[in-house]
Design an enzyme around this catalytic site. Sequence first.
Site, PDB file in Angstrom:
ATOM      1  N   CYS A  94       1.287  -1.057  -0.032  1.00 20.45           N
ATOM      2  CA  CYS A  94       0.289   0.000  -0.620  1.00 20.45           C
ATOM      3  C   CYS A  94       1.025   0.956   0.135  1.00 20.45           C
ATOM      4  O   CYS A  94       1.438   0.847   1.104  1.00 20.45           O
ATOM      5  CB  CYS A  94      -0.502   0.189   1.353  1.00 20.45           C
ATOM      6  N   ASN A  96       0.427   4.941  -0.281  1.00 19.66           N
ATOM      7  CA  ASN A  96       0.224   5.378   0.905  1.00 19.66           C
ATOM      8  C   ASN A  96       0.193   4.991   2.384  1.00 19.66           C
ATOM      9  O   ASN A  96       0.658   5.797   3.275  1.00 19.66           O
ATOM     10  CB  ASN A  96      -1.913   6.406   0.487  1.00 19.66           C
ATOM     11  N   ASN A 170       1.318  -5.805  -6.049  1.00 22.50           N
ATOM     12  CA  ASN A 170      -0.186  -6.306  -5.490  1.00 22.50           C
ATOM     13  C   ASN A 170      -0.993  -5.498  -6.965  1.00 22.50           C
ATOM     14  O   ASN A 170      -0.211  -4.819  -7.823  1.00 22.50           O
ATOM     15  CB  ASN A 170      -1.371  -5.465  -4.624  1.00 22.50           C
ATOM     16  N   ASN A 206      -7.119  -4.237  -7.724  1.00 19.22           N
ATOM     17  CA  ASN A 206      -7.296  -3.057  -7.829  1.00 19.22           C
ATOM     18  C   ASN A 206      -7.610  -1.800  -8.919  1.00 19.22           C
ATOM     19  O   ASN A 206      -7.163  -2.648 -10.272  1.00 19.22           O
ATOM     20  CB  ASN A 206      -6.774  -1.251  -6.579  1.00 19.22           C
ATOM     21  N   GLU A 224     -10.671  -0.316  -4.531  1.00 20.69           N
ATOM     22  CA  GLU A 224      -9.813  -1.048  -3.892  1.00 20.69           C
ATOM     23  C   GLU A 224     -10.176  -2.477  -3.627  1.00 20.69           C
ATOM     24  O   GLU A 224     -11.305  -2.016  -3.089  1.00 20.69           O
ATOM     25  CB  GLU A 224      -8.849  -0.862  -2.656  1.00 20.69           C
ATOM     26  N   ARG A 225      -9.418  -3.168  -3.815  1.00 19.36           N
ATOM     27  CA  ARG A 225      -9.647  -4.449  -3.630  1.00 19.36           C
ATOM     28  C   ARG A 225     -10.141  -4.920  -1.957  1.00 19.36           C
ATOM     29  O   ARG A 225      -8.893  -4.237  -1.398  1.00 19.36           O
ATOM     30  CB  ARG A 225      -8.734  -5.788  -4.153  1.00 19.36           C
ATOM     31  N   CYS A 233      -5.465   6.472  -3.740  1.00 18.71           N
ATOM     32  CA  CYS A 233      -4.385   4.863  -3.317  1.00 18.71           C
ATOM     33  C   CYS A 233      -3.277   5.070  -4.122  1.00 18.71           C
ATOM     34  O   CYS A 233      -2.719   5.407  -4.897  1.00 18.71           O
ATOM     35  CB  CYS A 233      -5.039   3.642  -4.214  1.00 18.71           C
ATOM     36  N   GLY A 234      -1.869   4.511  -2.983  1.00 16.23           N
ATOM     37  CA  GLY A 234      -0.565   4.572  -3.709  1.00 16.23           C
ATOM     38  C   GLY A 234      -0.525   4.039  -4.422  1.00 16.23           C
ATOM     39  O   GLY A 234       0.436   4.267  -5.780  1.00 16.23           O
ATOM     40  N   THR A 235      -0.311   2.683  -4.430  1.00 16.22           N
ATOM     41  CA  THR A 235       0.031   2.566  -5.604  1.00 16.22           C
ATOM     42  C   THR A 235      -0.947   2.237  -6.320  1.00 16.22           C
ATOM     43  O   THR A 235      -0.658   2.085  -8.167  1.00 16.22           O
ATOM     44  CB  THR A 235       0.096   0.330  -5.092  1.00 16.22           C
TER      45      THR A 235
END
Length: 299
Positions: A94, A96, A170, A206, A224-225, A233-235
């Site tokens: 994650c 963030n 992810n 996601n 997001e999942r 969502c950072g990623t």
Amino acid sequence: MTNQRRQLIFAKGHGTGNDFIILPDPEARIDLSPDLIRALCDRHRGIGADGVLRVCRAGDLVASGALRELPGGVAAGDWFMDYRNADGTTAEMCGNGVRVFAHWLRSSGATDSDTVRVGTRAGLRTVRINDCVGTSAEITVEMGLPEVTGVSTCAVSDQRFAGIGVDMGNPHLACVLPGLSAGELAELPVDRLFTLDPEFFPEGANIEILTELVDGRVHMRVHERGAGETLSCGTGTVAAAVAALADAGEVTGEVTVVVPGGELTVVIREDGATLTGPSLIVAEGTIDGDALLADRSVG
């Protein structure tokens, strides 16, 4: 064990509205069950959050059985972000969350360094604390090398979108919609449950829906999942930047990603990516975990 679980010390933080409950647990002694996570993240009966960041030493997490082995590049003495989604499931990474995690380490006195090694299930992440004044900070995290996994689709309500799969540790499906305005993006049903190709995404993903790249900026919403729609969502912002650059015929570059919770800066290089943005610690306290679970069972 019972007393520690009964009175849980916590902090609450967020990065552009993507919010987390931080649980300091250096020796990994808390029984962090899915039921407890769901109770903590409940926005009506608990503290409320998109997920939980348990703060552990990596070696202690392995010793407790919560982690089978140390991920690549992670040493036993490293701080480890044991991240759990709001629905109680475990997540690999994650962006963030890592920024908020490192901010808490610094603001709490757990580290006095401007550079922090943080272990995740996706491997080691190096975090740079650019500025930290108490509960406010600007944080940059090395996000690793994004991997484009192919092209797929998703559907929500009666609409279908095409995008590229991006593995950030992810899984993501980042969908650039040609001609979409920021106003039109705000009207899309991103908050609803999406359908994905189960063969392409056997573990789910996601989903990022975004505008085309204009003057180095895109607007994005994310589902997001394990959490549903979140403010950021950072990623996901990194996956979105990869997709936006590819749509514009570019491989590398800097992209400002505007999410409902604010703005983040993503730099895509040939050898990796960075994510930079704000972090805030908004609360600290204790909560009775047993009472929380009992109240949830009654409801």
